[in-house]
Design an enzyme around this catalytic site. Structure first.
Site, PDB file in Angstrom:
ATOM      1  N   ASP A 115       0.858  -1.179   0.000  1.00 48.34           N
ATOM      2  CA  ASP A 115       0.000   0.000   0.000  1.00 48.34           C
ATOM      3  C   ASP A 115       0.897   1.233   0.000  1.00 48.34           C
ATOM      4  OD1 ASP A 115      -2.299  -1.524   0.091  1.00 48.34           O
ATOM      5  OD2 ASP A 115      -2.430  -1.488   2.265  1.00 48.34           O
TER       6      ASP A 115
ATOM      7  N   GLY B 134      -6.835   5.134  -8.591  1.00 51.62           N
ATOM      8  CA  GLY B 134      -6.987   6.202  -9.576  1.00 51.62           C
ATOM      9  C   GLY B 134      -7.198   5.740 -11.003  1.00 51.62           C
TER      10      GLY B 134
ATOM     11  N   ASP C 203     -14.025  -4.251  -1.496  1.00 52.92           N
ATOM     12  CA  ASP C 203     -13.812  -3.905  -0.088  1.00 52.92           C
ATOM     13  C   ASP C 203     -15.119  -4.015   0.695  1.00 52.92           C
ATOM     14  OD1 ASP C 203     -11.074  -3.206  -0.469  1.00 52.92           O
ATOM     15  OD2 ASP C 203     -11.683  -1.263  -1.263  1.00 52.92           O
TER      16      ASP C 203
ATOM     17  N   ASN D  80     -10.949  -8.262  -0.500  1.00 55.14           N
ATOM     18  CA  ASN D  80     -10.506  -7.803   0.809  1.00 55.14           C
ATOM     19  C   ASN D  80     -11.600  -8.025   1.855  1.00 55.14           C
ATOM     20  OD1 ASN D  80      -8.016  -6.417  -0.274  1.00 55.14           O
ATOM     21  ND2 ASN D  80      -9.577  -5.264  -1.376  1.00 55.14           N
TER      22      ASN D  80
END
Length: 552
Positions: free
Chosen positions: A242, A333, A403, A471
């Site tokens: 990350d 992005g 997520d 995740n």
């Protein structure tokens, strides 16, 4: 040497260039028709759609010069699409014929009993027992190579042009052509430039071979290759980094606890500085050396508004690709955006910039949720990020990062739309009497959406995604192990490969997730960064559990 690379305009060709530089070879790019006459060796790498490759070759005026080059007996090495274009046609786009050097057809894998695309490390077996003695050795039958494709040439020893087949590989119960070799022509379905040291060795062997000495194999000696009970695809262990700017503006690798990346004081639980666990390029190189099967770089806060203006992150990708010879996934992005000067940038343009910098796959997060919500409403989605990138670069180049967090309900009274997806806590565990469904989030977990993880997974598969990174906000940073209930739920909902993430705290957790779910890969971050668990120990535990794993 007169070595030239043929770039038809799609996919990550930078990785091959970096591999050749690593090996000490100089090369040029084919820029005009005249370069085919100058070339004494050509390597044609590529990923994406068969018809796109053929259309690009034709539009650049390279199609006929390439035919003449191969017919002249000059050494040619095709990688992935570069091998497939040698064939007569592909069912992906029947109206777009191939070069026709090999009179066989490329067809899509059967997804009824396995995930498609075929992504990961697999073995390549010589089709004849004495193959290595009959021609200079290029492929190493004892090594694993990296594959990423949805279409393949099925192996059939009875077909006339089966004499081209050099090695085969098994995925599920399908045996397909993983490399071809005859005279001056060599091609691999796998990517040597992404196959670690084994791939570098293969490239070096081909470059040093006397191609005039390669014998023409006899079709009468082609042997049948019935599928074995199990295939050679290995379980992938992925290291995730990350990446974000710290308070001083430097890009660092950090790690969150349930997505919170700032240190907190013990006494008053006040957020402090961003956790700094190292520099992204040096950590990526370390994980490649230690045997990670893939590396994932996720920019979790930067370039959200103007990704192509974020030169430091592009520089990180370029630098990492120079020293890392396994697949690189880049996330954060990848969406339509507008630069500060008002210039509009499409998600396809952003993805293209990262592929050219050295990325192999891009990961899409919040934009995928928005696209699937539009899909559910019956709106037009053909121009969404997932679909446009997959159309040009292939579905295998698009990863969707999901997520979800648990949304608890009263199991006795709940009669909502996700009743069929409810998970009930074990009667002998801490969640006894509880029930929940998995709700999607956006913006790094800060906002929930009225969409379940199952709906999102099915939706992104329909839109063209080739892989899911799953995740768990509830498990992130806890070290309690992967959320097996969530993983099984999504694994049973889709037919594309699944990467399990969040919660790993020990090597045993990797064994557990592979033994108790049919997931293809598992990912960890903090435990690798802090040396709490080493990649080698994970691989050893998997090997001891008799799980198929690549040992670097």
């Amino acid at each position: 040497m007169g070595l030239f690379l043929l770039d038809y305009g799609a996919g990550n060709v930078r990785s091959l260039a970096n591999s050749l530089t690593k090996l000490g070879y100089e090369f040029e790019w084919i820029a005009s028709v005249q370069d085919f006459d100058k070339a004494t060796r050509i390597i044609f790498p590529g990923v994406g759609a068969f018809h796109s490759a053929m259309q690009h070759l034709e539009s650049k005026g390279f199609l006929e010069p390439l035919r003449r080059y191969i017919a002249a007996g000059k050494p040619y090495f095709g990688i992935c699409i570069g091998m497939q274009v040698l064939f007569a046609s592909s069912t992906e786009h029947p109206a777009s014929p191939g070069l026709g050097v090999i009179d066989l057809t490329i067809e899509k894998f059967d997804s009824s009993e396995k995930s498609v695309p075929h992504i990961g490390w697999n073995a390549a077996q010589f089709i004849e027992p004495d193959e290595r003695a009959r021609a200079p050795d290029v492929v190493d039958a004892n090594s694993s190579y990296y594959f990423v494709h949805s279409f393949r040439a099925k192996y059939d020893e009875k077909l006339p042009d089966s004499d081209w087949v050099y090695t085969t590989t098994q995925y599920g119960q399908e045996v397909f052509v993983s490399s071809v070799r005859k005279g001056n022509v060599f091609g691999t379905q796998f990517h040597p430039e992404k196959s670690g040291f084994a791939g570098l060795k293969l490239l070096k062997s081909w470059l040093e071979s006397d191609h005039t000495a390669v014998s023409l194999f006899s079709p009468s000696k082609r042997l049948p290759r019935p599928p074995q009970s199990t295939h050679g695809l290995t379980k992938r262990v992925i290291a995730c980094l990350d990446v974000r700017a710290n308070d001083q503006g430097d890009l660092v690798v950090t790690k969150g606890d349930q997505y919170d990346v700032r240190e907190r004081t013990v006494q008053d639980n006040v957020a402090g500085s961003v956790r700094n666990l190292g520099k992204p390029v040096s950590l990526a190189e370390r994980y490649f050396t230690e045997g990670a099967d893939e590396i994932c770089l996720l920019n979790i806060t930067s370039f959200r508004q103007s990704p192509l203006q974020d030169q430091p992150m592009l520089a990180v990708v370029r630098a990492a690709a120079e020293t890392v010879f396994v697949p690189l996934t880049i996330g954060g992005g990848i969406k339509d955006s507008v630069d500060p000067d008002g210039t509009k940038r499409s998600a396809l343009e952003v993805a293209g910039a990262y592929f050219r910098a050295g990325a192999d796959k891009v990961s899409i997060g919040s934009e995928a949720v928005i696209a699937v919500e539009a899909l559910r409403r019956g709106e037009e989605t053909s121009n969404c990020a997932i679909t446009t990138i997959a159309r040009v670069y292939g579905s295998q180049a698009v990863v969707v990062s999901i997520d979800p967090r648990r949304s608890y309900v009263d199991p006795a009274t709940y009669d909502g739309p996700y009743k069929a997806e409810l998970i009930h806590g074990k009667t002998d565990g801490p969640e006894s009497g509880k029930a929940w469904w998995y709700q999607c989030t956006v913006s790094g977990g800060r906002e929930t959406r009225p969409l379940s993880a199952v709906e999102l997974a099915r939706g992104v598969e329909e839109l063209g995604a080739g892989e899911i990174l799953l995740n768990s906000i509830d498990r992130d940073g806890t070290g309690k192990g992967f959320d097996l209930d969530l993983i099984r739920l999504i694994r049973n909902a889709v037919h594309i490969p699944l990467v399990a993430s969040s919660g790993a705290g020990a090597a045993a957790h990797f064994v557990e997730v592979f033994e108790h779910t049919n997931v293809e890969a598992a990912l960890a971050a903090g435990i690798f960064h802090r040396h709490e668990v080493e990649i080698a120990s994970v691989k050893k535990s998997l090997e001891d559990a008799r799980l198929n794993v690549r040992i670097a």
